[in-house]
Design a protein around this motif. Structure first.
Motif: not given
Length: 177
Positions: A162-168
């Motif tokens: 999901h775009k909200r947690i992928y990068k973190y």
């Protein structure tokens, strides 16, 4: 009525497996495994078996199962089966991946494995050899666990994209080939 039918089906399956099992020869490895299991119960506490035994079995099986894939990625013939053709493997990337795996196994999974003892005590799961389920029940339970784990892994992995947690959280997973 439906519950009654499913119970009858399960009883029939149980009887069929028992019937087939009566024709199979005795397992020649059963007695050595029983002796080793009883030795372990006599010399270690349940906590040690559940925690450190689980950790050892987990690590040995994980890394032994990874050996073929690790070796295959460096065999030129196997490159045609590679999914990410544009990302070559290097020893440096493999070393970084190995260090990340060790960190995850000992600082994330080990604390979870420490809960195994409390899980077995809460659900009153026996450790004694004579209370172990029959082989076909173990096979069915392992299959069921594999299906549940695979479904859990699939849907959790999709959620981690999901775009909200992928990068973190999940981006580190895609650093490695």
């Amino acid at each position: 009525m439906a519950t009654n039918d499913s119970i009858n089906i399960l009883n029939s399956a149980y009887l069929a497996v028992e019937y087939i099992d009566s024709f199979l020869p005795d397992n020649p490895l059963q007695q050595p495994f029983k002796n080793a299991w009883n030795y372990m119960l006599d010399n270690y506490t349940k906590f040690q078996i559940a925690t450190w035994g689980s950790l050892i079995v987990h690590e040995v099986s994980y890394f032994l199962l990874c050996v073929p894939g690790f070796v295959f990625q460096f065999i030129p013939y196997m490159q045609k089966y590679k999914i990410q053709q544009d990302k070559p493997e290097t020893w440096e990337k493999q070393w970084k991946c190995f260090k990340t795996l060790l960190f995850n196994h000992f600082f994330i999974q080990l604390p979870l494995i420490c809960g195994t003892y409390y899980f077995t005590e809460y659900f009153n799961i026996p450790y004694e050899w004579d209370e172990m389920p029959r082989w076909y029940i173990l096979v069915a339970q392992c299959f069921g666990c594999a299906v549940i784990e695979d479904a859990w892994h699939y849907f959790l992995h999709r959620l981690l994209h999901h775009k909200r947690i992928y990068k973190y959280i999940h981006k580190v997973h895609h650093e490695f080939v």
